[in-house]
Write an enzyme that holds these catalytic residues in place. Structure first.
Site, PDB file in Angstrom:
ATOM      1  N   LYS A   1      -7.249  -0.025 -12.830  1.00 10.96           N
ATOM      2  CA  LYS A   1      -6.984   0.772 -12.075  1.00 10.96           C
ATOM      3  C   LYS A   1      -7.212   2.451 -11.636  1.00 10.96           C
ATOM      4  O   LYS A   1      -7.381   2.969 -11.247  1.00 10.96           O
ATOM      5  CB  LYS A   1      -5.378   1.060 -11.741  1.00 10.96           C
ATOM      6  CG  LYS A   1      -4.872  -0.457 -11.116  1.00 10.96           C
ATOM      7  CD  LYS A   1      -2.607   0.346 -11.733  1.00 10.96           C
ATOM      8  CE  LYS A   1      -2.516  -1.588 -10.976  1.00 10.96           C
ATOM      9  NZ  LYS A   1      -1.058  -1.396 -11.297  1.00 10.96           N
TER      10      LYS A   1
ATOM     11  N   ASP B   1       2.123   1.478  -5.836  1.00 13.83           N
ATOM     12  CA  ASP B   1       2.975   0.813  -6.406  1.00 13.83           C
ATOM     13  C   ASP B   1       4.248   1.991  -6.782  1.00 13.83           C
ATOM     14  O   ASP B   1       4.987   1.282  -6.821  1.00 13.83           O
ATOM     15  CB  ASP B   1       2.543   1.135  -7.788  1.00 13.83           C
ATOM     16  CG  ASP B   1       1.542  -0.134  -8.746  1.00 13.83           C
ATOM     17  OD1 ASP B   1       1.454  -1.071  -7.688  1.00 13.83           O
ATOM     18  OD2 ASP B   1       0.197   0.050  -9.101  1.00 13.83           O
TER      19      ASP B   1
END
Ligand code: ATR
Length: 262
Positions: free
Chosen positions: A66, A102
């Site tokens: 990420k 997220d």
């Protein structure tokens, strides 16, 4: 040909993203194909370039890439800039775009449980990437105060120093896990303790009304302690579905309902 999507990580076999995105596609009547891509640890950038040059429409990014995805993007959303991590990629005007869904996934999962967020006092345990990724969306959802408790206090202090200007409307505070006390509406476990099978001991004097474990499908001593206290609990499957819905919405312009998938 239907649009092509993939989730990229290492390892990747465990990912449930393909089944989720195919379920969203069936619900919304959108034709797509979503696969898993294992990238070599030193070959993330090349894998992303190959996928998009072959006509791919969008990628999700998971552990451990990420931060690399964040570094590779030419254009970032505000929440991705603050998270310093990207889990959703797409091409627009020939440029790689990145977002981080997220935190909104967590917010949507908590709201789908009908737990309160507006004006609440919240405790997050852990000060790694998982915590950094969710602070901004939680504050935008109206959380009043966030205490970040970490085993290594200096890391929590650094995170608060980094983020406080980005969220002036909320109070952020760092504490050591061993100094933890007080009363909270919600406590979120954002440590990797359950993933690595470690116990996480909550102090007796700590009081809280709801408990959310970001991990899912693993034994969690954090959730066991919360259940012993009789408070409502949830593990992180709702967050997984929530972040997937947000990515699906970015790519396809349709937003399936979280409650239909949890
Ligand atoms: P992630 O990106 O998943 O947040 P990370 O950046 O490695 O992963 O951070 C892991 C977090 O879990 C850290 O806050 C870590 O605490 P330290 O900063 O003190 O290392 C926390 N953590 C991991 N195992 C733990 C344990 N057994 N007890 C308490 N905290 C733990």
């Amino acid at each position: 040909m239907s649009k092509q999507f993939a989730v990229i990580g290492n390892p990747i076999e465990q990912s449930r993203s393909p089944e989720l995105h195919h379920a969203f596609a069936a619900k919304t009547g959108i034709a797509l194909n979503y696969t898993k891509r294992l990238a070599p640890l030193d070959g993330f950038a090349e894998s992303v370039e190959a996928f998009f040059s072959q006509g791919g429409s969008g990628m999700n990014v998971t552990v451990p890439f990420k931060e690399q995805a964040f570094a590779q993007c030419a254009v970032l959303t505000e929440r991705a800039q603050i998270a310093k991590a990207v889990n959703t990629l797409w091409m627009q005007n020939g440029q790689l775009h990145g977002d981080n869904t997220d935190g909104q996934g967590l917010v949507d999962a908590i709201l789908a449980l009908d737990w309160p967020l507006k004006n609440t006092d919240l405790l997050i345990i852990g000060a790694g990437g998982a915590t950094r990724g969710v602070i901004y969306p939680l504050v935008k959802a109206g959380v009043k105060k966030i205490v970040i408790a970490n085993r290594t206090l200096a890391r929590a202090e650094q995170l608060v120093a980094d983020l406080k200007d980005a969220v002036p409307e909320a109070q952020l505070q760092a504490v050591g896990l061993d100094q933890l006390q007080g009363q909270f509406d919600l406590v979120i476990n954002a440590t990797s303790a359950s993933l690595s099978g470690d116990a996480l001991a909550l102090p007796e004097q700590l009081q809280f009304s709801h408990a959310y474990e970001m991990a899912y499908g693993k034994p969690s001593s954090f959730l066991d302690q919360a259940k012993d206290r009789g408070v409502p609990t949830s593990e992180g499957f709702g967050m997984l579905v929530g972040q997937a819905i947000e990515a699906f919405y970015i790519w396809n312009g349709a937003k399936p309902k979280l409650k239909d998938f949890i």
